[in-house]
Write an enzyme that holds these catalytic residues in place. Structure first.
Site, PDB file in Angstrom:
ATOM      1  N   TYR A   1      -2.453   5.648  -5.447  1.00 29.14           N
ATOM      2  CA  TYR A   1      -3.407   6.423  -5.728  1.00 29.14           C
ATOM      3  C   TYR A   1      -2.678   7.791  -6.629  1.00 29.14           C
ATOM      4  O   TYR A   1      -1.691   8.170  -6.564  1.00 29.14           O
ATOM      5  CB  TYR A   1      -4.054   7.243  -4.481  1.00 29.14           C
TER       6      TYR A   1
ATOM      7  N   THR B   1      -5.910   2.266  -7.595  1.00 27.17           N
ATOM      8  CA  THR B   1      -7.030   2.165  -6.762  1.00 27.17           C
ATOM      9  C   THR B   1      -7.842   2.924  -7.673  1.00 27.17           C
ATOM     10  O   THR B   1      -7.705   4.077  -7.745  1.00 27.17           O
ATOM     11  CB  THR B   1      -6.923   2.034  -5.231  1.00 27.17           C
TER      12      THR B   1
ATOM     13  N   SER C   1       0.727  -1.181  -0.025  1.00 28.83           N
ATOM     14  CA  SER C   1       0.064  -0.050  -0.018  1.00 28.83           C
ATOM     15  C   SER C   1       0.977   1.365  -0.087  1.00 28.83           C
ATOM     16  O   SER C   1       1.756   1.229   0.580  1.00 28.83           O
ATOM     17  CB  SER C   1      -1.024  -0.033   1.270  1.00 28.83           C
TER      18      SER C   1
ATOM     19  N   LYS D   1      -7.180  -1.706  -9.612  1.00 30.74           N
ATOM     20  CA  LYS D   1      -7.978  -2.119  -8.477  1.00 30.74           C
ATOM     21  C   LYS D   1      -9.406  -1.823  -8.236  1.00 30.74           C
ATOM     22  O   LYS D   1      -9.517  -0.241  -7.736  1.00 30.74           O
ATOM     23  CB  LYS D   1      -6.883  -2.460  -7.333  1.00 30.74           C
TER      24      LYS D   1
ATOM     25  N   HIS E   1     -12.987  -3.018  -2.499  1.00 28.69           N
ATOM     26  CA  HIS E   1     -12.538  -2.093  -1.517  1.00 28.69           C
ATOM     27  C   HIS E   1     -12.689  -2.778  -0.009  1.00 28.69           C
ATOM     28  O   HIS E   1     -12.810  -2.313   1.046  1.00 28.69           O
ATOM     29  CB  HIS E   1     -12.721  -0.953  -1.327  1.00 28.69           C
TER      30      HIS E   1
END
Length: 414
Positions: free
Chosen positions: A166, A192, A140, A271, A295
């Site tokens: 992101y 994402t 992440s 994703k 999510h």
């Protein structure tokens, strides 16, 4: 505070969850386990697996079971992979390095595990965290350990690291993260796409969740991720501040994906894809794969469970890009069902966090080991000697006519 590894050794993921609930602070537990709004999707992700039943074949040689596959053309010893999730250090000081690296804890067990097998004394065993599993870990952006540290902790060439990203309004921040991921050796970017804004998570709001002072988002420390600005101290420590103030809610296919492709040659995985329409667009805009994901039920409540959305996405992809899934996976048979419905790999998140809460690196390793053993035993009991033996003919649910097909896509003709 981690549970004592000698007090109630977990034998399944639900055991890890119960231990984590009893040991983690209430606010941390709520942050890890809550969903959006009424949490319908959170519950559905797990419950939906129940309606898919297995159709095992018998009298097949399953004396040796092989879970080796390929993911983005690279060898992986198993399709069991680790999904990105923020702030592992909330569960244990080992954090994301613990998830990646692993430590010895148990002796190597036989393929078929009984309660008696794994309730004995703790002794050394070969490692079995992500690095030892030989699979994929997606790190992440909001890791509590810097991306360079996490990938440097692994020496297994069969382990593949992807970086979750992101896109921020200040594109220099995102670009600097991409450059660092490339330099560190990450093999793909996972964008994402289901979070233009944060979902409304009622339990977090009630708990007034905010990470404790010792939590740092190391990828943002001292402006190391910025290209044309720096993040202040609060933003380097708080997910909500960083995402809420910086996230680009105006990101589009036409501009955003094209921009990302212009700055990197790494494969791009999306994703958060749940529909055939967006799968077609992912193909059109040159993405290498999609993760069927909602999510973890934390964004838009009321969407399909991921196992229910999976067949539509797989059919639309039609072998042109790879399809993966996450959400609600707690058992080896869940992995088998997802593979049978067309996923090339299956990602888990919360089970890893529960493992960390139990016993740090060793707990994460044990959680992965249990799932891998359940996958192998489930394959054997289903008559599948090789991962490529898993196909749609293995699945039954009301109104469904199973057809054999190859792993990862629906062919137009058999």
């Amino acid at each position: 505070m981690a549970a004592s590894p000698t007090a109630g050794v977990p034998v399944c993921i639900d055991d890890f969850e119960a231990i984590a609930k009893s040991t983690l602070p209430a606010a941390t537990w709520g942050y890890y386990t809550s969903g959006a709004n009424d949490e319908d999707t959170l519950r559905d992700n797990r419950e939906a697996f129940r309606k898919y039943k297995l159709r095992p074949r018998i009298l097949r040689d399953v004396s040796k079971v092989n879970t080796t596959t390929t993911i983005l053309g690279k060898k992986a010893r198993t399709p069991l992979c680790v999904a990105p999730c923020a702030m592992h250090e909330l569960a244990h000081p080992d954090g994301e390095i613990g998830t990646s690296k692993g430590q010895p804890i148990y002796q190597k067990q036989p393929l078929f595990i009984s309660t008696e097998d794994i309730n004995g004394s703790i002794v050394n065993q070969p490692k079995m965290a992500v690095a030892d599993l030989g699979s994929v870990m997606i790190l992440s952006t909001y890791s509590t350990k810097a991306l360079e540290k996490v990938i440097a902790a692994n020496s297994n060439p069969d382990t593949h690291y992807w970086f979750q990203l992101y896109v921020y309004k200040e594109r220099g921040i995102s670009e600097k993260l991409v450059r660092r991921a490339e330099a560190a050796g990450f093999e793909a970017l996972v964008l994402t796409v289901d979070a233009p804004v944060l979902g409304r998570r009622l339990l977090d709001a009630r708990n007034r969740f905010n990470p404790p002072p010792y939590i740092r988002l190391e990828n943002f420390i001292e402006g190391s991720a910025t290209g044309d600005g720096t993040l202040d101290k609060s933003e380097s420590e708080t997910f909500g501040e960083t995402f809420g103030n910086r996230g680009d809610a105006g990101l589009t296919w036409e501009e955003g994906i094209a921009w990302l492709r212009s700055i990197t040659k790494l494969p791009i995985i999306l994703k958060g894809v749940l529909t055939a329409e967006d799968t077609e667009l992912a193909v059109k805009y040159g993405c290498a794969g999609v993760i069927v994901s909602n999510h973890g039920g934390r964004q838009l409540d009321g969407v399909l469970a991921t196992i229910d959305a999976l067949p539509e996405v797989v059919e639309a992809a039609n072998g042109r890009i790879e399809v993966y899934m996450d959400g609600g996976v707690r058992k080896g048979t869940d992995i088998i069902k997802a593979l049978a419905l067309g996923a090339r790999a299956v990602f888990i998140a919360r089970p890893i966090l529960y493992g960390l809460a139990y016993n740090g690196e060793a707990g994460a390793k044990l959680a992965l080991k249990i799932l891998q053993d359940e996958l192998e035993s489930g394959m054997a009991l289903s008559g599948c000697r090789d991962i490529n033996d898993i196909n749609e003919s293995l699945i039954h649910f009301p109104g469904h006519q199973p057809q054999p097909r190859r792993l990862g896509y629906y062919p137009s003709k058999l």
